[in-house]
Design an enzyme around this catalytic site. Structure first.
Site, PDB file in Angstrom:
ATOM      1  N   LYS A  54       0.828  -1.203   0.000  1.00 23.34           N
ATOM      2  CA  LYS A  54       0.000   0.000   0.000  1.00 23.34           C
ATOM      3  C   LYS A  54       0.867   1.260   0.000  1.00 23.34           C
ATOM      4  O   LYS A  54       0.554   2.240  -0.687  1.00 23.34           O
ATOM      5  CB  LYS A  54      -0.939  -0.022   1.203  1.00 23.34           C
ATOM      6  CG  LYS A  54      -2.000  -1.110   1.112  1.00 23.34           C
ATOM      7  CD  LYS A  54      -2.721  -1.340   2.426  1.00 23.34           C
ATOM      8  CE  LYS A  54      -3.686  -2.507   2.315  1.00 23.34           C
ATOM      9  NZ  LYS A  54      -4.333  -2.849   3.595  1.00 23.34           N
ATOM     10  N   GLN A  98      -4.047  -1.665   9.765  1.00 22.33           N
ATOM     11  CA  GLN A  98      -3.974  -2.956   9.101  1.00 22.33           C
ATOM     12  C   GLN A  98      -4.604  -4.047   9.962  1.00 22.33           C
ATOM     13  O   GLN A  98      -4.269  -4.192  11.142  1.00 22.33           O
ATOM     14  CB  GLN A  98      -2.513  -3.304   8.788  1.00 22.33           C
ATOM     15  CG  GLN A  98      -2.329  -4.597   8.024  1.00 22.33           C
ATOM     16  CD  GLN A  98      -2.969  -4.541   6.644  1.00 22.33           C
ATOM     17  OE1 GLN A  98      -2.862  -3.569   5.930  1.00 22.33           O
ATOM     18  NE2 GLN A  98      -3.640  -5.621   6.279  1.00 22.33           N
ATOM     19  N   ASP A 121     -10.447   3.338   4.881  1.00 31.42           N
ATOM     20  CA  ASP A 121     -10.784   1.926   4.718  1.00 31.42           C
ATOM     21  C   ASP A 121     -12.282   1.692   4.800  1.00 31.42           C
ATOM     22  O   ASP A 121     -12.767   0.624   4.433  1.00 31.42           O
ATOM     23  CB  ASP A 121     -10.077   1.082   5.785  1.00 31.42           C
ATOM     24  CG  ASP A 121      -9.019   0.161   5.200  1.00 31.42           C
ATOM     25  OD1 ASP A 121      -8.989   0.002   3.965  1.00 31.42           O
ATOM     26  OD2 ASP A 121      -8.235  -0.412   5.972  1.00 31.42           O
TER      27      ASP A 121
END
Length: 312
Positions: A54, A98, A121
């Site tokens: 990412k 994450q 996200d």
């Protein structure tokens, strides 16, 4: 007749090129650069690899990537305080924690520490909740469901009025995908591990989305001829012929299903690249909103593949 292959790598490359151009224009207008911080808790090898991928994707399109690493045994209060401190920094427009988290940390509590407007996200309870409320728009949609939608739109595959069957109810993919499709006027059946007679439901699907993490779960006899099949699964299976000792496969038995499906995504090279591309789109949109007050739509997708739009 063989299925149309939905090439996620090619679609993602077009989106990345578009984001890069938009980032350059944003910098010219504002003198600022969109910023994303990735928070890694612990040292899980797969999580570290995902974070690195990412950060690399951000660098390629001109987004500034910040990294934050906390030990696996960190206490919840320290995590919340650190996330809040990161959120207060104006150069950070998006925050990504994450997953999965160490077992002693409550996922909802930790994700809830991110301000919804920086939750690129799309996992904050407020964003997930608003996705399911009629007339209420989330700040962000989770990246994998958004990537699926972008693929369908670019391929010209209709959603409204179609029967969509979603396999898997995780908060990362299955549940938000079902909510998103319902919002776009599909008739949605959400299946999970307790669903009986699974094949009788999947054979009714115009659009079948598999996101359960079980290699080869969806077999030929479970798919209606001509159905669109989206395979979100990424599973490692042993393969002595591969130098790595394994190969990646999806939740769909590709060789069985591809000859009868109308369209299908491969694994690898399908949904995965689009997930990362939509993270970049969400980060760009976050910066535009926070710096320019841009009233960009909740759904940054256009059906025109040459010039994907929606984020102005």
């Amino acid at each position: 007749m063989a299925a149309r292959i939905l090439d996620g790598r090619a679609m993602a490359a077009r989106w990345r090129a578009w984001v890069k151009a938009q980032v350059e224009a944003f910098r010219a207008r504002t003198g600022q650069v969109p910023g994303l911080v990735t928070v890694l808790i612990g040292d899980h090898p797969a999580s570290r690899t995902y974070v690195q991928a990412k950060q690399k994707a951000c660098a390629e399109v001109g987004i500034r990537a910040f990294g934050e690493h906390l030990p696996a045994d960190v206490d919840p209060e320290t995590v919340r305080e650190r996330v809040q401190a990161l959120a207060a920094r104006p150069e950070i427009h998006g925050i990504l924690i994450q997953l999965p988290l160490p077992s002693h940390l409550d996922e909802e509590e930790i994700l809830g520490a991110i301000p919804p407007e920086k939750d690129v996200d799309g996992f904050h309870p407020a964003n997930l909740g608003r996705l399911g409320l009629k007339g209420k728009d989330p700040c962000f949609i989770p990246c994998t469901p958004l990537g699926i939608l972008a693929m369908l739109q670019e391929a010209g595959i209709p959603i409204a009025g179609r029967h969509a069957v979603v396999l898997g109810r995780s908060r990362i993919v299955g549940l938000p995908t079902a909510l998103l499709l319902l919002r776009l006027d599909a008739t949605v059946t959400l299946c999970h591990s307790r669903t009986p007679n699974l094949a009788s439901l999947t054979r009714q699907a115009d659009l079948l989305i598999a996101a359960v993490g079980r290699p080869g779960l969806v077999r030929r006899e479970m798919v209606r001829p001509g159905a669109v099949v989206i395979d979100v699964g990424i599973n490692r299976v042993p393969d002595p012929r591969d130098p790595r000792g394994y190969r990646l496969v999806g939740d769909v038995a590709f060789e069985e299903v591809a000859p009868i499906a109308g369209a299908i995504t491969p694994v690898p090279g399908g949904v995965g690249p689009m997930t990362v591309a939509m993270l970049l789109v969400n980060t760009l949109k976050a910066a535009q909103r926070q710096v320019e007050g841009a009233a960009s739509p909740w759904l940054p997708v256009s059906p025109a593949p040459e010039q994907p739009g929606g984020v102005q």
